[in-house]
Design a protein around this motif. Structure first.
Motif, PDB file in Angstrom:
ATOM      1  N   GLY A 156      13.861  12.750  -7.728  1.00  0.00           N
ATOM      2  CA  GLY A 156      12.621  12.396  -8.407  1.00  0.00           C
ATOM      3  C   GLY A 156      11.549  12.035  -7.401  1.00  0.00           C
ATOM      4  O   GLY A 156      11.707  12.268  -6.202  1.00  0.00           O
ATOM      5  N   PRO A 157      10.445  11.436  -7.877  1.00  0.00           N
ATOM      6  CA  PRO A 157       9.359  11.098  -6.952  1.00  0.00           C
ATOM      7  C   PRO A 157       9.736   9.956  -6.008  1.00  0.00           C
ATOM      8  O   PRO A 157      10.456   9.041  -6.391  1.00  0.00           O
ATOM      9  N   CYS A 158       9.257  10.052  -4.781  1.00  0.00           N
ATOM     10  CA  CYS A 158       9.458   9.009  -3.778  1.00  0.00           C
ATOM     11  C   CYS A 158       8.100   8.629  -3.216  1.00  0.00           C
ATOM     12  O   CYS A 158       7.180   9.437  -3.188  1.00  0.00           O
ATOM     13  N   ARG A 159       8.002   7.399  -2.742  1.00  0.00           N
ATOM     14  CA  ARG A 159       6.762   6.927  -2.129  1.00  0.00           C
ATOM     15  C   ARG A 159       7.084   6.143  -0.875  1.00  0.00           C
ATOM     16  O   ARG A 159       7.953   5.279  -0.874  1.00  0.00           O
ATOM     17  N   GLU A 160       6.371   6.465   0.185  1.00  0.00           N
ATOM     18  CA  GLU A 160       6.398   5.642   1.383  1.00  0.00           C
ATOM     19  C   GLU A 160       5.346   4.568   1.173  1.00  0.00           C
ATOM     20  O   GLU A 160       4.341   4.786   0.491  1.00  0.00           O
ATOM     21  N   TYR A 161       5.570   3.403   1.769  1.00  0.00           N
ATOM     22  CA  TYR A 161       4.633   2.296   1.578  1.00  0.00           C
ATOM     23  C   TYR A 161       4.688   1.359   2.775  1.00  0.00           C
ATOM     24  O   TYR A 161       5.624   1.376   3.558  1.00  0.00           O
ATOM     25  N   THR A 162       3.653   0.544   2.874  1.00  0.00           N
ATOM     26  CA  THR A 162       3.676  -0.571   3.808  1.00  0.00           C
ATOM     27  C   THR A 162       3.597  -1.842   2.970  1.00  0.00           C
ATOM     28  O   THR A 162       2.986  -1.866   1.905  1.00  0.00           O
ATOM     29  N   MET A 163       4.230  -2.882   3.485  1.00  0.00           N
ATOM     30  CA  MET A 163       4.146  -4.188   2.836  1.00  0.00           C
ATOM     31  C   MET A 163       3.795  -5.200   3.909  1.00  0.00           C
ATOM     32  O   MET A 163       4.512  -5.339   4.893  1.00  0.00           O
ATOM     33  N   ASP A 164       2.663  -5.853   3.723  1.00  0.00           N
ATOM     34  CA  ASP A 164       2.289  -6.977   4.570  1.00  0.00           C
ATOM     35  C   ASP A 164       2.638  -8.228   3.781  1.00  0.00           C
ATOM     36  O   ASP A 164       2.242  -8.371   2.626  1.00  0.00           O
ATOM     37  N   ALA A 165       3.389  -9.099   4.396  1.00  0.00           N
ATOM     38  CA  ALA A 165       3.797 -10.335   3.735  1.00  0.00           C
ATOM     39  C   ALA A 165       3.477 -11.505   4.656  1.00  0.00           C
ATOM     40  O   ALA A 165       3.599 -11.405   5.870  1.00  0.00           O
ATOM     41  N   VAL A 166       3.040 -12.596   4.055  1.00  0.00           N
ATOM     42  CA  VAL A 166       2.863 -13.851   4.784  1.00  0.00           C
ATOM     43  C   VAL A 166       3.811 -14.834   4.117  1.00  0.00           C
ATOM     44  O   VAL A 166       3.605 -15.241   2.980  1.00  0.00           O
ATOM     45  N   ILE A 167       4.878 -15.172   4.857  1.00  0.00           N
ATOM     46  CA  ILE A 167       5.943 -16.014   4.322  1.00  0.00           C
ATOM     47  C   ILE A 167       6.044 -17.247   5.202  1.00  0.00           C
ATOM     48  O   ILE A 167       6.287 -17.137   6.400  1.00  0.00           O
ATOM     49  N   GLY A 168       5.811 -18.389   4.610  1.00  0.00           N
ATOM     50  CA  GLY A 168       5.861 -19.630   5.378  1.00  0.00           C
ATOM     51  C   GLY A 168       4.847 -19.627   6.521  1.00  0.00           C
ATOM     52  O   GLY A 168       5.119 -20.193   7.573  1.00  0.00           O
ATOM     53  N   GLY A 169       3.706 -18.974   6.323  1.00  0.00           N
ATOM     54  CA  GLY A 169       2.663 -18.921   7.341  1.00  0.00           C
ATOM     55  C   GLY A 169       2.885 -17.857   8.409  1.00  0.00           C
ATOM     56  O   GLY A 169       2.072 -17.714   9.309  1.00  0.00           O
ATOM     57  N   HIS A 170       3.981 -17.112   8.323  1.00  0.00           N
ATOM     58  CA  HIS A 170       4.296 -16.088   9.324  1.00  0.00           C
ATOM     59  C   HIS A 170       4.025 -14.698   8.764  1.00  0.00           C
ATOM     60  O   HIS A 170       4.661 -14.296   7.792  1.00  0.00           O
ATOM     61  N   PRO A 171       3.099 -13.942   9.369  1.00  0.00           N
ATOM     62  CA  PRO A 171       2.842 -12.577   8.897  1.00  0.00           C
ATOM     63  C   PRO A 171       3.966 -11.621   9.314  1.00  0.00           C
ATOM     64  O   PRO A 171       4.501 -11.724  10.412  1.00  0.00           O
ATOM     65  N   GLU A 172       4.332 -10.739   8.410  1.00  0.00           N
ATOM     66  CA  GLU A 172       5.356  -9.747   8.673  1.00  0.00           C
ATOM     67  C   GLU A 172       4.931  -8.435   8.040  1.00  0.00           C
ATOM     68  O   GLU A 172       4.224  -8.424   7.044  1.00  0.00           O
ATOM     69  N   LYS A 173       5.351  -7.314   8.634  1.00  0.00           N
ATOM     70  CA  LYS A 173       4.997  -5.998   8.118  1.00  0.00           C
ATOM     71  C   LYS A 173       6.261  -5.162   8.001  1.00  0.00           C
ATOM     72  O   LYS A 173       7.080  -5.146   8.898  1.00  0.00           O
ATOM     73  N   VAL A 174       6.389  -4.475   6.864  1.00  0.00           N
ATOM     74  CA  VAL A 174       7.531  -3.609   6.618  1.00  0.00           C
ATOM     75  C   VAL A 174       7.006  -2.236   6.224  1.00  0.00           C
ATOM     76  O   VAL A 174       6.036  -2.122   5.479  1.00  0.00           O
TER      77      VAL A 174
ATOM     78  N   VAL B 134       0.851  -1.192   0.000  1.00  0.00           N
ATOM     79  CA  VAL B 134       0.000   0.000   0.000  1.00  0.00           C
ATOM     80  C   VAL B 134       0.885   1.239   0.000  1.00  0.00           C
ATOM     81  O   VAL B 134       1.594   1.494   0.984  1.00  0.00           O
ATOM     82  N   PRO B 135       0.883   2.018  -1.100  1.00  0.00           N
ATOM     83  CA  PRO B 135       1.587   3.301  -1.053  1.00  0.00           C
ATOM     84  C   PRO B 135       0.864   4.215  -0.056  1.00  0.00           C
ATOM     85  O   PRO B 135      -0.362   4.347  -0.109  1.00  0.00           O
ATOM     86  N   THR B 136       1.614   4.811   0.873  1.00  0.00           N
ATOM     87  CA  THR B 136       0.972   5.616   1.917  1.00  0.00           C
ATOM     88  C   THR B 136       1.221   7.108   1.776  1.00  0.00           C
ATOM     89  O   THR B 136       0.497   7.904   2.359  1.00  0.00           O
ATOM     90  N   ARG B 137       2.250   7.484   1.024  1.00  0.00           N
ATOM     91  CA  ARG B 137       2.558   8.905   0.842  1.00  0.00           C
ATOM     92  C   ARG B 137       3.461   9.048  -0.370  1.00  0.00           C
ATOM     93  O   ARG B 137       4.368   8.246  -0.576  1.00  0.00           O
ATOM     94  N   THR B 138       3.212  10.070  -1.171  1.00  0.00           N
ATOM     95  CA  THR B 138       4.039  10.363  -2.337  1.00  0.00           C
ATOM     96  C   THR B 138       4.583  11.771  -2.179  1.00  0.00           C
ATOM     97  O   THR B 138       3.854  12.674  -1.779  1.00  0.00           O
ATOM     98  N   TYR B 139       5.874  11.952  -2.477  1.00  0.00           N
ATOM     99  CA  TYR B 139       6.458  13.285  -2.378  1.00  0.00           C
ATOM    100  C   TYR B 139       7.608  13.409  -3.370  1.00  0.00           C
ATOM    101  O   TYR B 139       8.141  12.418  -3.867  1.00  0.00           O
ATOM    102  N   ALA B 140       7.962  14.654  -3.676  1.00  0.00           N
ATOM    103  CA  ALA B 140       9.059  14.929  -4.600  1.00  0.00           C
ATOM    104  C   ALA B 140      10.354  15.060  -3.823  1.00  0.00           C
ATOM    105  O   ALA B 140      10.375  15.603  -2.714  1.00  0.00           O
ATOM    106  N   SER B 141      11.430  14.553  -4.403  1.00  0.00           N
ATOM    107  CA  SER B 141      12.763  14.718  -3.831  1.00  0.00           C
ATOM    108  C   SER B 141      13.676  15.234  -4.942  1.00  0.00           C
ATOM    109  O   SER B 141      13.273  15.318  -6.102  1.00  0.00           O
ATOM    110  N   ALA B 142      14.901  15.550  -4.580  1.00  0.00           N
ATOM    111  CA  ALA B 142      15.861  16.053  -5.571  1.00  0.00           C
ATOM    112  C   ALA B 142      16.112  15.040  -6.681  1.00  0.00           C
ATOM    113  O   ALA B 142      16.377  15.412  -7.819  1.00  0.00           O
TER     114      ALA B 142
END
Length: 151
Positions: free
Chosen positions: A117-135, A107-115
């Motif tokens: 070019g464009p940057c985006r903050e995001y969250t990533m929910d992953a389920v790997i081997g049955g284990h949920p993780e968030k980045v 999920v992109p959570t914020r978009t902004y301009a930098s020197a």
């Protein structure tokens, strides 16, 4: 300032703990996860416990980042880049990797301009081997059109 140095030191220590068999994507995931975890720990911690929260956050983030870095293949990285390029802020995109069985929601959570070019903050929910993780991460578009995670 001292706490930020502690977070970066913890991230460096985690990166130094890599093994010869660790892949570059695991190493990158470890460092990015450690830095993001340290920053989140710094925001959560209060008073005298802030340094400890930063270090714990860096360690936890490094472990999660390494796990996700290990499991993501080139297709998953391309899908993540596509989400960052085309999805509106706040819109979740989900896929399941048929080869690894891992589930991802970005999920992109914020978009902004930098020197650079464009940057985006995001969250990533992953389920790997049955284990949920968030980045939580930030990526910026490079001059060649690719997206690169920021440290």
């Amino acid at each position: 300032m001292r706490t930020c140095v502690s977070a970066l030191l913890a991230a460096a220590m985690l990166a130094g703990c890599g093994t010869a068999s660790e892949t570059p994507k695991e190493q990158a995931g470890t460092v990015i996860g450690a830095v993001v975890g340290g920053m989140l720990g710094h925001q959560v911690g209060r008073g005298g416990g802030r340094a400890a929260a930063t270090i714990v956050g860096a360690i936890a983030g490094g472990v999660v980042g390494q796990s996700i870095g290990r499991s993501m293949d080139e297709t998953d990285r391309m899908r993540t880049a596509q989400v960052l390029e085309t999805s509106p802020t706040g819109a979740p995109t989900h896929w399941r990797n048929p080869d690894t069985g891992a589930d991802y929601t970005v999920v992109p959570t914020r978009t902004y301009a930098s020197a650079q070019g464009p940057c985006r903050e995001y969250t990533m929910d992953a389920v790997i081997g049955g284990h949920p993780e968030k980045v939580y991460g930030t990526a910026c578009r490079q001059s060649d059109g690719s997206w690169q995670a920021q440290r």
